[in-house]
Scaffold this motif. Structure first.
Motif, PDB file in Angstrom:
ATOM      1  N   THR A 105       0.859  -1.182   0.000  1.00  0.00           N
ATOM      2  CA  THR A 105       0.000   0.000   0.000  1.00  0.00           C
ATOM      3  C   THR A 105       0.897   1.234   0.000  1.00  0.00           C
ATOM      4  O   THR A 105       2.073   1.161   0.372  1.00  0.00           O
ATOM      5  CB  THR A 105      -0.931   0.039   1.225  1.00  0.00           C
ATOM      6  OG1 THR A 105      -0.130  -0.015   2.424  1.00  0.00           O
ATOM      7  CG2 THR A 105      -1.914  -1.117   1.207  1.00  0.00           C
ATOM      8  N   VAL A 106       0.345   2.367  -0.412  1.00  0.00           N
ATOM      9  CA  VAL A 106       1.114   3.608  -0.491  1.00  0.00           C
ATOM     10  C   VAL A 106       0.384   4.714   0.255  1.00  0.00           C
ATOM     11  O   VAL A 106      -0.823   4.910   0.063  1.00  0.00           O
ATOM     12  CB  VAL A 106       1.328   4.046  -1.957  1.00  0.00           C
ATOM     13  CG1 VAL A 106       2.077   5.372  -2.010  1.00  0.00           C
ATOM     14  CG2 VAL A 106       2.093   2.974  -2.721  1.00  0.00           C
ATOM     15  N   ASP A 107       1.111   5.412   1.115  1.00  0.00           N
ATOM     16  CA  ASP A 107       0.583   6.607   1.762  1.00  0.00           C
ATOM     17  C   ASP A 107       0.934   7.791   0.860  1.00  0.00           C
ATOM     18  O   ASP A 107       2.068   8.267   0.867  1.00  0.00           O
ATOM     19  CB  ASP A 107       1.210   6.782   3.146  1.00  0.00           C
ATOM     20  CG  ASP A 107       0.596   7.937   3.931  1.00  0.00           C
ATOM     21  OD1 ASP A 107      -0.011   8.828   3.303  1.00  0.00           O
ATOM     22  OD2 ASP A 107       0.723   7.949   5.166  1.00  0.00           O
ATOM     23  N   ALA A 108      -0.046   8.252   0.073  1.00  0.00           N
ATOM     24  CA  ALA A 108       0.207   9.323  -0.898  1.00  0.00           C
ATOM     25  C   ALA A 108       0.410  10.676  -0.236  1.00  0.00           C
ATOM     26  O   ALA A 108       0.837  11.625  -0.896  1.00  0.00           O
ATOM     27  CB  ALA A 108      -0.950   9.402  -1.896  1.00  0.00           C
ATOM     28  N   ALA A 109       0.126  10.789   1.062  1.00  0.00           N
ATOM     29  CA  ALA A 109       0.331  12.050   1.770  1.00  0.00           C
ATOM     30  C   ALA A 109       1.741  12.180   2.312  1.00  0.00           C
ATOM     31  O   ALA A 109       2.202  13.283   2.596  1.00  0.00           O
ATOM     32  CB  ALA A 109      -0.674  12.178   2.918  1.00  0.00           C
ATOM     33  N   LEU A 110       2.454  11.047   2.437  1.00  0.00           N
ATOM     34  CA  LEU A 110       3.800  11.065   3.009  1.00  0.00           C
ATOM     35  C   LEU A 110       4.853  10.434   2.112  1.00  0.00           C
ATOM     36  O   LEU A 110       6.046  10.567   2.371  1.00  0.00           O
ATOM     37  CB  LEU A 110       3.804  10.340   4.360  1.00  0.00           C
ATOM     38  CG  LEU A 110       2.936  10.951   5.459  1.00  0.00           C
ATOM     39  CD1 LEU A 110       2.923  10.047   6.689  1.00  0.00           C
ATOM     40  CD2 LEU A 110       3.422  12.345   5.825  1.00  0.00           C
ATOM     41  N   GLY A 111       4.420   9.712   1.074  1.00  0.00           N
ATOM     42  CA  GLY A 111       5.377   9.062   0.192  1.00  0.00           C
ATOM     43  C   GLY A 111       5.992   7.814   0.787  1.00  0.00           C
ATOM     44  O   GLY A 111       7.143   7.482   0.497  1.00  0.00           O
ATOM     45  N   ILE A 112       5.228   7.092   1.609  1.00  0.00           N
ATOM     46  CA  ILE A 112       5.727   5.878   2.253  1.00  0.00           C
ATOM     47  C   ILE A 112       5.046   4.655   1.644  1.00  0.00           C
ATOM     48  O   ILE A 112       3.817   4.581   1.572  1.00  0.00           O
ATOM     49  CB  ILE A 112       5.488   5.909   3.768  1.00  0.00           C
ATOM     50  CG1 ILE A 112       6.281   7.061   4.397  1.00  0.00           C
ATOM     51  CG2 ILE A 112       5.874   4.587   4.406  1.00  0.00           C
ATOM     52  CD1 ILE A 112       6.031   7.248   5.871  1.00  0.00           C
ATOM     53  N   LEU A 113       5.865   3.699   1.209  1.00  0.00           N
ATOM     54  CA  LEU A 113       5.379   2.453   0.634  1.00  0.00           C
ATOM     55  C   LEU A 113       5.495   1.365   1.708  1.00  0.00           C
ATOM     56  O   LEU A 113       6.559   1.194   2.311  1.00  0.00           O
ATOM     57  CB  LEU A 113       6.204   2.106  -0.603  1.00  0.00           C
ATOM     58  CG  LEU A 113       5.782   0.913  -1.468  1.00  0.00           C
ATOM     59  CD1 LEU A 113       6.251   1.121  -2.896  1.00  0.00           C
ATOM     60  CD2 LEU A 113       6.384  -0.387  -0.917  1.00  0.00           C
ATOM     61  N   THR A 114       4.405   0.647   1.954  1.00  0.00           N
ATOM     62  CA  THR A 114       4.383  -0.395   2.981  1.00  0.00           C
ATOM     63  C   THR A 114       4.030  -1.742   2.358  1.00  0.00           C
ATOM     64  O   THR A 114       2.952  -1.895   1.767  1.00  0.00           O
ATOM     65  CB  THR A 114       3.351  -0.061   4.077  1.00  0.00           C
ATOM     66  OG1 THR A 114       3.641   1.214   4.651  1.00  0.00           O
ATOM     67  CG2 THR A 114       3.386  -1.121   5.174  1.00  0.00           C
ATOM     68  N   PHE A 115       4.948  -2.693   2.477  1.00  0.00           N
ATOM     69  CA  PHE A 115       4.693  -4.039   1.961  1.00  0.00           C
ATOM     70  C   PHE A 115       3.867  -4.834   2.969  1.00  0.00           C
ATOM     71  O   PHE A 115       3.982  -4.641   4.187  1.00  0.00           O
ATOM     72  CB  PHE A 115       6.010  -4.757   1.672  1.00  0.00           C
ATOM     73  CG  PHE A 115       6.734  -4.231   0.470  1.00  0.00           C
ATOM     74  CD1 PHE A 115       6.338  -4.577  -0.816  1.00  0.00           C
ATOM     75  CD2 PHE A 115       7.808  -3.366   0.620  1.00  0.00           C
ATOM     76  CE1 PHE A 115       6.995  -4.081  -1.933  1.00  0.00           C
ATOM     77  CE2 PHE A 115       8.485  -2.863  -0.486  1.00  0.00           C
ATOM     78  CZ  PHE A 115       8.066  -3.219  -1.769  1.00  0.00           C
ATOM     79  N   ASN A 116       3.065  -5.739   2.472  1.00  0.00           N
ATOM     80  CA  ASN A 116       2.244  -6.573   3.349  1.00  0.00           C
ATOM     81  C   ASN A 116       3.082  -7.598   4.106  1.00  0.00           C
ATOM     82  O   ASN A 116       2.679  -8.083   5.166  1.00  0.00           O
ATOM     83  CB  ASN A 116       1.158  -7.291   2.537  1.00  0.00           C
ATOM     84  CG  ASN A 116       0.176  -6.309   1.909  1.00  0.00           C
ATOM     85  OD1 ASN A 116       0.090  -5.150   2.325  1.00  0.00           O
ATOM     86  ND2 ASN A 116      -0.562  -6.759   0.905  1.00  0.00           N
ATOM     87  N   ALA A 117       4.259  -7.920   3.561  1.00  0.00           N
ATOM     88  CA  ALA A 117       5.196  -8.836   4.222  1.00  0.00           C
ATOM     89  C   ALA A 117       6.603  -8.283   4.038  1.00  0.00           C
ATOM     90  O   ALA A 117       6.905  -7.673   3.005  1.00  0.00           O
ATOM     91  CB  ALA A 117       5.090 -10.241   3.636  1.00  0.00           C
ATOM     92  N   PRO A 118       7.484  -8.452   5.021  1.00  0.00           N
ATOM     93  CA  PRO A 118       8.851  -7.904   4.891  1.00  0.00           C
ATOM     94  C   PRO A 118       9.630  -8.562   3.762  1.00  0.00           C
ATOM     95  O   PRO A 118       9.649  -9.789   3.657  1.00  0.00           O
ATOM     96  CB  PRO A 118       9.479  -8.204   6.256  1.00  0.00           C
ATOM     97  CG  PRO A 118       8.671  -9.317   6.825  1.00  0.00           C
ATOM     98  CD  PRO A 118       7.284  -9.130   6.318  1.00  0.00           C
ATOM     99  N   PRO A 119      10.280  -7.750   2.901  1.00  0.00           N
ATOM    100  CA  PRO A 119      11.129  -8.315   1.851  1.00  0.00           C
ATOM    101  C   PRO A 119      12.292  -9.111   2.443  1.00  0.00           C
ATOM    102  O   PRO A 119      12.750  -8.828   3.557  1.00  0.00           O
ATOM    103  CB  PRO A 119      11.629  -7.069   1.100  1.00  0.00           C
ATOM    104  CG  PRO A 119      10.590  -6.027   1.374  1.00  0.00           C
ATOM    105  CD  PRO A 119      10.160  -6.286   2.780  1.00  0.00           C
TER     106      PRO A 119
END
Length: 210
Positions: A151-165
């Motif tokens: 998912t992407v927080d378009a207000a902060l520019g942070i990309l969050t994966f559902n599982a750690p790479p």
């Protein structure tokens, strides 16, 4: 200051003039040499919104936008037509465009950034305002998919994966983005006669730190 998550009309910013600004402090030594340093880690962009006006309807749209932002009080999004995506101007956005980190098996959040390189020197620009729906991402040269994998927080520019790479996996991203800005004036002066004669009002816009 509040930030209004709304973009300045893109058709008006298309004709604007502007770009990055740096601040360098230079001290001249008695032996003729110089010492140079910069108190800024990141550049700051300035634009002139008045240069994109082509009609009185454009002026009306600008004034309405200015009033809704209360002049300098509230920030907003700005499309810099010369630099608005992770890829080269002639290329389409792809998930391999920018390296934004490496996996450690635990971390799931990564901040979007863009690389500017010339020779051995490189500058990483933080991207705080990606355009919603344009972000693509990859892990180890395998494309991931929005919502399904991240998912992407378009207000902060942070990309969050559902599982750690996985440990050592290269994290890449491609995206379009806006510049967070505010008006750099509390006054707009427009003369209809002057405008029709080709004299455009000056409406300075400056990037804000978030």
């Amino acid at each position: 200051m509040a930030f209004h998550d709304i973009r300045f009309p893109a058709n008006l910013s298309f004709g604007s003039v502007g770009g990055p600004e740096r601040r360098t402090e230079i001290v001249a030594l008695s032996n003729g040499h110089e010492e140079r340093r910069s108190p800024w880690a990141h550049s700051r962009r300035r634009y002139d919104a008045g240069m994109g006006l082509r009609s009185l309807d454009d002026v009306a749209a600008l004034v309405a936008f200015f009033e809704a932002r209360a002049g300098q009080l509230h920030g907003f999004r700005w499309k810099d037509w010369s630099d608005y995506k992770s890829a080269a101007p002639s290329a389409a956005v792809a998930y391999q465009d920018q390296v934004i980190g490496r996996g450690d098996g635990k971390r799931v959040q990564f901040t979007l950034r863009k690389s500017y390189q010339s020779g051995p020197a490189r500058y990483w620009r933080p991207i705080a305002k990606p355009v919603p729906g344009t972000v693509r991402a990859g892990i180890g040269n395998v494309e991931q998919f929005d919502t399904l994998d991240f998912t992407v927080d378009a207000a902060l520019g942070i990309l969050t994966f559902n599982a750690p790479p996985a440990v050592g996996a290269e994290i890449t991203a491609g995206f379009k983005f806006d510049v967070p800005v505010r008006f750099d004036t509390d006054r707009i002066a427009v003369s209809v006669a002057s405008f029709q004669a080709g004299d455009l009002p000056q409406v300075p816009v400056i990037e804000v730190r978030l």
